[in-house]
Design a protein around this motif. Structure first.
Motif, PDB file in Angstrom:
ATOM      1  N   GLY A  30       0.899  -1.282   0.030  1.00 46.46           N
ATOM      2  CA  GLY A  30       0.060  -0.047   0.110  1.00 46.46           C
ATOM      3  C   GLY A  30       0.749   1.463  -0.098  1.00 46.46           C
ATOM      4  O   GLY A  30       2.221   1.314  -0.075  1.00 46.46           O
ATOM      5  N   GLN A  31      -0.033   2.364  -0.152  1.00 48.18           N
ATOM      6  CA  GLN A  31       0.733   3.857   0.306  1.00 48.18           C
ATOM      7  C   GLN A  31      -0.014   4.516   0.858  1.00 48.18           C
ATOM      8  O   GLN A  31      -1.216   4.766   0.776  1.00 48.18           O
ATOM      9  CB  GLN A  31       0.674   4.087  -1.318  1.00 48.18           C
ATOM     10  CG  GLN A  31       1.503   5.572  -1.511  1.00 48.18           C
ATOM     11  CD  GLN A  31       1.565   6.168  -2.966  1.00 48.18           C
ATOM     12  OE1 GLN A  31       2.000   5.202  -3.587  1.00 48.18           O
ATOM     13  NE2 GLN A  31       1.672   7.325  -3.075  1.00 48.18           N
ATOM     14  N   GLY A  32       0.542   5.304   1.943  1.00 48.41           N
ATOM     15  CA  GLY A  32       0.064   6.108   2.641  1.00 48.41           C
ATOM     16  C   GLY A  32      -0.530   7.374   2.105  1.00 48.41           C
ATOM     17  O   GLY A  32      -0.167   7.719   1.128  1.00 48.41           O
ATOM     18  N   ALA A  33      -1.198   8.443   2.727  1.00 51.69           N
ATOM     19  CA  ALA A  33      -1.677   9.593   2.487  1.00 51.69           C
ATOM     20  C   ALA A  33      -0.576  10.521   2.051  1.00 51.69           C
ATOM     21  O   ALA A  33      -0.631  11.292   1.115  1.00 51.69           O
ATOM     22  CB  ALA A  33      -2.497  10.102   3.206  1.00 51.69           C
ATOM     23  N   SER A  36       4.161   7.299   1.475  1.00 52.20           N
ATOM     24  CA  SER A  36       4.960   6.480   2.218  1.00 52.20           C
ATOM     25  C   SER A  36       4.356   5.018   1.711  1.00 52.20           C
ATOM     26  O   SER A  36       3.269   4.740   1.644  1.00 52.20           O
ATOM     27  CB  SER A  36       5.118   6.371   3.681  1.00 52.20           C
ATOM     28  OG  SER A  36       3.905   6.233   4.121  1.00 52.20           O
ATOM     29  N   ARG A  37       5.434   4.068   1.195  1.00 47.48           N
ATOM     30  CA  ARG A  37       4.807   2.775   0.959  1.00 47.48           C
ATOM     31  C   ARG A  37       5.203   1.949   1.969  1.00 47.48           C
ATOM     32  O   ARG A  37       6.019   1.927   2.911  1.00 47.48           O
ATOM     33  CB  ARG A  37       5.697   2.411  -0.501  1.00 47.48           C
ATOM     34  CG  ARG A  37       5.344   3.144  -1.898  1.00 47.48           C
ATOM     35  CD  ARG A  37       6.012   2.490  -2.798  1.00 47.48           C
ATOM     36  NE  ARG A  37       5.381   3.006  -4.095  1.00 47.48           N
ATOM     37  CZ  ARG A  37       4.181   2.741  -4.274  1.00 47.48           C
ATOM     38  NH1 ARG A  37       3.066   2.117  -3.737  1.00 47.48           N
ATOM     39  NH2 ARG A  37       3.471   3.263  -5.552  1.00 47.48           N
ATOM     40  N   TYR A  38       4.286   0.722   2.084  1.00 48.61           N
ATOM     41  CA  TYR A  38       4.364  -0.302   2.917  1.00 48.61           C
ATOM     42  C   TYR A  38       3.856  -1.800   2.536  1.00 48.61           C
ATOM     43  O   TYR A  38       3.279  -1.862   1.371  1.00 48.61           O
ATOM     44  CB  TYR A  38       3.427  -0.073   4.122  1.00 48.61           C
ATOM     45  CG  TYR A  38       2.264   0.276   3.749  1.00 48.61           C
ATOM     46  CD1 TYR A  38       1.298  -1.050   4.147  1.00 48.61           C
ATOM     47  CD2 TYR A  38       1.464   1.582   3.573  1.00 48.61           C
ATOM     48  CE1 TYR A  38      -0.087  -0.920   3.721  1.00 48.61           C
ATOM     49  CE2 TYR A  38       0.129   1.276   3.173  1.00 48.61           C
ATOM     50  CZ  TYR A  38      -0.532   0.179   3.343  1.00 48.61           C
ATOM     51  OH  TYR A  38      -2.270   0.506   2.978  1.00 48.61           O
ATOM     52  N   GLU A  39       4.406  -2.591   3.174  1.00 45.07           N
ATOM     53  CA  GLU A  39       4.060  -4.123   2.830  1.00 45.07           C
ATOM     54  C   GLU A  39       4.039  -4.941   4.194  1.00 45.07           C
ATOM     55  O   GLU A  39       4.678  -4.628   4.876  1.00 45.07           O
ATOM     56  CB  GLU A  39       4.915  -4.754   1.435  1.00 45.07           C
ATOM     57  CG  GLU A  39       6.234  -4.673   2.128  1.00 45.07           C
ATOM     58  CD  GLU A  39       7.280  -5.331   0.848  1.00 45.07           C
ATOM     59  OE1 GLU A  39       8.178  -6.301   1.225  1.00 45.07           O
ATOM     60  OE2 GLU A  39       6.852  -4.932  -0.243  1.00 45.07           O
ATOM     61  N   GLY A  40       3.259  -5.889   4.016  1.00 51.39           N
ATOM     62  CA  GLY A  40       3.092  -6.749   5.021  1.00 51.39           C
ATOM     63  C   GLY A  40       2.253  -8.057   4.593  1.00 51.39           C
ATOM     64  O   GLY A  40       2.057  -8.435   3.448  1.00 51.39           O
ATOM     65  N   THR A 113      -4.205   3.707  -0.202  1.00 44.49           N
ATOM     66  CA  THR A 113      -4.655   2.822  -0.979  1.00 44.49           C
ATOM     67  C   THR A 113      -3.849   1.622  -0.698  1.00 44.49           C
ATOM     68  O   THR A 113      -2.590   1.680  -0.394  1.00 44.49           O
ATOM     69  CB  THR A 113      -4.476   3.200  -2.677  1.00 44.49           C
ATOM     70  OG1 THR A 113      -3.093   3.291  -3.047  1.00 44.49           O
ATOM     71  CG2 THR A 113      -5.136   4.507  -3.074  1.00 44.49           C
ATOM     72  N   GLU A 114      -4.263   0.330  -0.863  1.00 44.80           N
ATOM     73  CA  GLU A 114      -3.809  -0.902  -0.797  1.00 44.80           C
ATOM     74  C   GLU A 114      -4.180  -1.900  -1.721  1.00 44.80           C
ATOM     75  O   GLU A 114      -5.354  -1.952  -2.077  1.00 44.80           O
ATOM     76  CB  GLU A 114      -3.580  -1.159   0.716  1.00 44.80           C
ATOM     77  CG  GLU A 114      -4.537  -1.617   1.387  1.00 44.80           C
ATOM     78  CD  GLU A 114      -4.402  -2.091   2.663  1.00 44.80           C
ATOM     79  OE1 GLU A 114      -3.471  -1.230   3.192  1.00 44.80           O
ATOM     80  OE2 GLU A 114      -5.115  -2.874   3.312  1.00 44.80           O
ATOM     81  N   VAL A 115      -3.404  -2.972  -1.910  1.00 45.70           N
ATOM     82  CA  VAL A 115      -3.937  -4.214  -2.628  1.00 45.70           C
ATOM     83  C   VAL A 115      -3.537  -5.354  -1.767  1.00 45.70           C
ATOM     84  O   VAL A 115      -2.284  -5.392  -1.313  1.00 45.70           O
ATOM     85  CB  VAL A 115      -3.222  -4.192  -4.032  1.00 45.70           C
ATOM     86  CG1 VAL A 115      -3.620  -5.590  -4.800  1.00 45.70           C
ATOM     87  CG2 VAL A 115      -3.263  -2.860  -4.988  1.00 45.70           C
ATOM     88  N   GLY A 121       2.452 -12.962   2.707  1.00 46.42           N
ATOM     89  CA  GLY A 121       3.412 -11.745   2.693  1.00 46.42           C
ATOM     90  C   GLY A 121       4.006 -11.630   4.117  1.00 46.42           C
ATOM     91  O   GLY A 121       3.479 -12.389   4.952  1.00 46.42           O
ATOM     92  N   THR A 122       4.921 -10.994   4.311  1.00 41.04           N
ATOM     93  CA  THR A 122       5.474 -10.655   5.425  1.00 41.04           C
ATOM     94  C   THR A 122       6.155  -9.271   5.458  1.00 41.04           C
ATOM     95  O   THR A 122       6.292  -8.571   4.395  1.00 41.04           O
ATOM     96  CB  THR A 122       6.839 -11.707   5.519  1.00 41.04           C
ATOM     97  OG1 THR A 122       7.897 -11.312   4.502  1.00 41.04           O
ATOM     98  CG2 THR A 122       6.585 -13.048   5.667  1.00 41.04           C
ATOM     99  N   GLY A 123       6.477  -8.839   6.609  1.00 37.65           N
ATOM    100  CA  GLY A 123       7.383  -7.725   7.118  1.00 37.65           C
ATOM    101  C   GLY A 123       7.010  -6.333   6.209  1.00 37.65           C
ATOM    102  O   GLY A 123       6.034  -6.267   5.885  1.00 37.65           O
ATOM    103  N   GLY A 124       8.071  -5.636   6.251  1.00 34.96           N
ATOM    104  CA  GLY A 124       7.898  -4.408   5.382  1.00 34.96           C
ATOM    105  C   GLY A 124       8.077  -3.082   6.135  1.00 34.96           C
ATOM    106  O   GLY A 124       8.100  -3.220   7.405  1.00 34.96           O
ATOM    107  N   ALA A 125       7.912  -1.946   5.683  1.00 36.22           N
ATOM    108  CA  ALA A 125       7.920  -0.855   6.261  1.00 36.22           C
ATOM    109  C   ALA A 125       6.844  -0.511   7.124  1.00 36.22           C
ATOM    110  O   ALA A 125       5.523  -0.798   6.566  1.00 36.22           O
ATOM    111  CB  ALA A 125       7.953   0.346   5.288  1.00 36.22           C
ATOM    112  N   PRO A 126       6.818  -0.033   8.265  1.00 37.93           N
ATOM    113  CA  PRO A 126       5.362   0.357   9.199  1.00 37.93           C
ATOM    114  C   PRO A 126       4.760   1.454   8.368  1.00 37.93           C
ATOM    115  O   PRO A 126       5.246   2.120   7.627  1.00 37.93           O
ATOM    116  CB  PRO A 126       6.181   0.836  10.461  1.00 37.93           C
ATOM    117  CG  PRO A 126       7.472   1.016  10.444  1.00 37.93           C
ATOM    118  CD  PRO A 126       7.752   0.477   9.041  1.00 37.93           C
ATOM    119  N   GLY A 127       3.356   1.490   8.543  1.00 37.20           N
ATOM    120  CA  GLY A 127       2.623   2.544   8.279  1.00 37.20           C
ATOM    121  C   GLY A 127       1.304   2.341   7.746  1.00 37.20           C
ATOM    122  O   GLY A 127       1.070   1.930   7.495  1.00 37.20           O
TER     123      GLY A 127
END
Length: 128
Positions: A30-33, A36-40, A113-115, A121-127
């Protein structure tokens, strides 16, 4: 009117089993407002007819939510809490099992937004 009822019944009958078959773990990106990008990962667990427990894990952060499936979309709409803030997300359920979402959280609002993709899936940047 009869055509509308028939269409609604058919969509409801198709949407619920498709999502029900996909209970389990999803990879999330996903991507925050703020850009910033994140995954998990996200886990979907059925609670009842058209209701779901949704648990996100992104880095060391987690969020808990309850969602309802709206067959007419089909849409999955989830209210959640993360870090003491409340948020809401809406996901368009795709035929391939992916969930395409838009979300907002906290008093500052903003749209992220996110998919979600079936399969983990695992880990990733927080947010989120």
């Amino acid at each position: 009117m009869r055509h509308l009822l028939l269409t609604t019944a058919l969509l409801g009958g198709l949407a619920t089993p498709a999502l029900a078959q996909r209970a389990g773990t999803y990879a999330v990106e996903g991507q925050g407002a703020d850009g910033s990008r994140y995954e998990g990962s996200v886990t979907l667990a059925p609670l009842g007819q058209d209701t779901w427990r949704v648990t996100w894990r992104v880095g060391s952060d987690s969020a808990q939510g309850i969602g309802i499936l709206i067959p007419q979309g089909p849409l999955l709409v989830v209210g959640y809490t993360m870090g003491g803030e409340t948020g809401v997300a809406a996901y368009a359920v795709q035929a391939d099992g992916r969930l395409l979402g838009t979300w907002t959280q906290g008093q500052g609002g903003g749209i992220g937004t996110e998919v979600m993709t079936p399969g983990g899936g695992t880990g990733g940047a927080p947010g989120k």
